[in-house]
Design a protein around this motif. Structure first.
Motif, PDB file in Angstrom:
ATOM      1  N   LYS A  15       0.825  -1.214   0.000  1.00 38.99           N
ATOM      2  CA  LYS A  15       0.000   0.000   0.000  1.00 38.99           C
ATOM      3  C   LYS A  15       0.860   1.265   0.000  1.00 38.99           C
ATOM      4  CE  LYS A  15      -3.139  -2.681   2.785  1.00 38.99           C
ATOM      5  NZ  LYS A  15      -3.625  -2.856   4.146  1.00 38.99           N
ATOM      6  N   SER A  16       2.143   1.120  -0.323  1.00 41.80           N
ATOM      7  CA  SER A  16       3.058   2.256  -0.244  1.00 41.80           C
ATOM      8  C   SER A  16       3.281   2.966  -1.578  1.00 41.80           C
ATOM      9  CB  SER A  16       4.405   1.802   0.323  1.00 41.80           C
ATOM     10  OG  SER A  16       5.039   0.911  -0.591  1.00 41.80           O
ATOM     11  N   ASN A  17       2.532   2.612  -2.617  1.00 43.14           N
ATOM     12  CA  ASN A  17       2.711   3.228  -3.932  1.00 43.14           C
ATOM     13  C   ASN A  17       2.539   4.743  -3.811  1.00 43.14           C
ATOM     14  OD1 ASN A  17       2.036   4.258  -6.637  1.00 43.14           O
ATOM     15  ND2 ASN A  17       2.059   2.101  -7.222  1.00 43.14           N
ATOM     16  N   PRO A  18       3.517   5.526  -4.291  1.00 45.47           N
ATOM     17  CA  PRO A  18       3.452   6.983  -4.131  1.00 45.47           C
ATOM     18  C   PRO A  18       2.540   7.698  -5.137  1.00 45.47           C
ATOM     19  CG  PRO A  18       5.463   6.397  -5.269  1.00 45.47           C
ATOM     20  CD  PRO A  18       4.779   5.100  -4.891  1.00 45.47           C
ATOM     21  N   ARG A  23      -3.076  11.370 -10.269  1.00 44.16           N
ATOM     22  CA  ARG A  23      -2.106  10.887 -11.257  1.00 44.16           C
ATOM     23  C   ARG A  23      -2.594   9.553 -11.840  1.00 44.16           C
ATOM     24  NH1 ARG A  23       0.803  11.487 -15.409  1.00 44.16           N
ATOM     25  NH2 ARG A  23       2.750  10.352 -15.443  1.00 44.16           N
ATOM     26  N   ALA A  24      -3.153   8.682 -10.981  1.00 44.08           N
ATOM     27  CA  ALA A  24      -3.688   7.408 -11.476  1.00 44.08           C
ATOM     28  C   ALA A  24      -4.851   7.655 -12.437  1.00 44.08           C
ATOM     29  CB  ALA A  24      -4.133   6.523 -10.312  1.00 44.08           C
ATOM     30  N   LEU A  25      -5.714   8.607 -12.120  1.00 43.27           N
ATOM     31  CA  LEU A  25      -6.811   8.950 -13.027  1.00 43.27           C
ATOM     32  C   LEU A  25      -6.274   9.475 -14.356  1.00 43.27           C
ATOM     33  CD1 LEU A  25      -9.226  10.644 -10.483  1.00 43.27           C
ATOM     34  CD2 LEU A  25      -9.736   8.593 -11.828  1.00 43.27           C
ATOM     35  N   ALA A 151      -8.760  -0.831 -12.330  1.00 48.64           N
ATOM     36  CA  ALA A 151      -8.161   0.029 -13.354  1.00 48.64           C
ATOM     37  C   ALA A 151      -7.230   1.069 -12.734  1.00 48.64           C
ATOM     38  CB  ALA A 151      -9.255   0.710 -14.172  1.00 48.64           C
ATOM     39  N   LEU A 152      -7.640   1.664 -11.630  1.00 47.69           N
ATOM     40  CA  LEU A 152      -6.806   2.680 -10.979  1.00 47.69           C
ATOM     41  C   LEU A 152      -5.564   2.062 -10.343  1.00 47.69           C
ATOM     42  CD1 LEU A 152      -9.545   4.992  -9.448  1.00 47.69           C
ATOM     43  CD2 LEU A 152      -8.067   5.456 -11.423  1.00 47.69           C
ATOM     44  N   ALA A 153      -5.707   0.880  -9.760  1.00 53.41           N
ATOM     45  CA  ALA A 153      -4.535   0.204  -9.191  1.00 53.41           C
ATOM     46  C   ALA A 153      -3.535  -0.125 -10.297  1.00 53.41           C
ATOM     47  CB  ALA A 153      -4.954  -1.065  -8.452  1.00 53.41           C
ATOM     48  N   ALA A 155      -3.168   1.421 -13.171  1.00 55.95           N
ATOM     49  CA  ALA A 155      -2.557   2.683 -13.619  1.00 55.95           C
ATOM     50  C   ALA A 155      -1.456   3.108 -12.655  1.00 55.95           C
ATOM     51  CB  ALA A 155      -3.616   3.770 -13.753  1.00 55.95           C
ATOM     52  N   ALA A 156      -1.714   3.006 -11.373  1.00 53.02           N
ATOM     53  CA  ALA A 156      -0.725   3.404 -10.367  1.00 53.02           C
ATOM     54  C   ALA A 156       0.503   2.504 -10.395  1.00 53.02           C
ATOM     55  CB  ALA A 156      -1.349   3.392  -8.973  1.00 53.02           C
ATOM     56  N   MET A 157       0.312   1.237 -10.790  1.00 52.75           N
ATOM     57  CA  MET A 157       1.395   0.258 -10.783  1.00 52.75           C
ATOM     58  C   MET A 157       2.082   0.120 -12.140  1.00 52.75           C
ATOM     59  SD  MET A 157      -0.592  -2.598  -8.470  1.00 52.75           S
ATOM     60  CE  MET A 157       0.722  -3.814  -8.492  1.00 52.75           C
ATOM     61  N   GLY A 158       1.638   0.887 -13.143  1.00 54.72           N
ATOM     62  CA  GLY A 158       2.258   0.824 -14.467  1.00 54.72           C
ATOM     63  C   GLY A 158       1.884  -0.419 -15.251  1.00 54.72           C
ATOM     64  N   LEU A 159       0.700  -0.963 -14.991  1.00 54.28           N
ATOM     65  CA  LEU A 159       0.236  -2.163 -15.682  1.00 54.28           C
ATOM     66  C   LEU A 159      -0.901  -1.823 -16.634  1.00 54.28           C
ATOM     67  CD1 LEU A 159       0.202  -4.550 -12.600  1.00 54.28           C
ATOM     68  CD2 LEU A 159       1.851  -4.583 -14.499  1.00 54.28           C
TER      69      LEU A 159
END
Length: 194
Positions: A15-18, A23-25, A151-153, A155-159
């Protein structure tokens, strides 16, 4: 249903993704091209927790909104080594099939079978109790919440990922062991960019 040694205990979600929500949106998009590179169990754990993992252990509530808190959405994980049901209370994958069902998830859209992981969202209408007359509509809404969390996870993880409704429902219903009161709603292939 799977048992013991075939099940997979996932590592704790990271849960530490900055990445900020905004930004994810900004980065969120649908992709129809996937690398065959496998996702780690740690990445999968984080995505599943974002989808509908337990974020309030004292009450058992999940990350996604849910009509009347029914928590009706079941997430099935489909990979080349089989299909699993995500158990959020244990952060565990319970094996339900040893078959590679990615082609069944892809249905007529073959690109989806290239993704190393597909999440299949199912609404368990029995969870709605007295609101059974509205279960179909409520399940569709709840699956949308879970899908957006995925979808947002990603995007945040670069997948890469894409929400879809096309699939071989007959094969998936049989192989996942779904009952009549379970509505196969959508799927989301996930992977790295090709």
């Amino acid at each position: 249903m799977g048992g013991g040694a075939q099940d997979i205990q996932l590592p704790q979600p990271d849960k530490s993704n900055p990445t900020t929500l905004f930004r994810a949106l900004e980065k969120r998009h649908s992709s129809r091209s996937f690398s065959p590179t496998e996702l780690s169990d740690a990445q999968l754990s984080t995505i599943l927790w974002a989808a509908c993992g337990i974020n309030r252990p004292e009450s058992g509530h999940i990350t996604a909104p849910s009509a009347i808190n029914a928590q009706d959405i079941l997430v099935y994980v489909v990979r080349k080594d089989g299909a699993y049901l995500y158990l959020p209370e244990d952060n565990k994958l319970q094996r339900v099939s040893d078959k590679d069902l990615r082609k069944a998830v892809a249905g007529q859209q073959e690109f989806a079978a290239d993704a190393p992981v597909s999440l299949v969202l199912v609404s368990n209408h029995a969870k709605f109790g007295d609101l059974a007359h509205a279960a179909s509509r409520l399940g569709l809404i709840d699956s949308g919440y879970v899908s957006m969390n995925i979808a947002l996870a990603c995007a945040a993880m670069g997948l890469e990922n894409v929400p879809r409704v096309t699939m071989d429902g007959e094969t998936l219903r049989k192989e996942l062991g779904l009952t009549d009161g379970m509505d196969l709603i959508l799927n989301q292939p996930i992977g790295y960019a090709k």
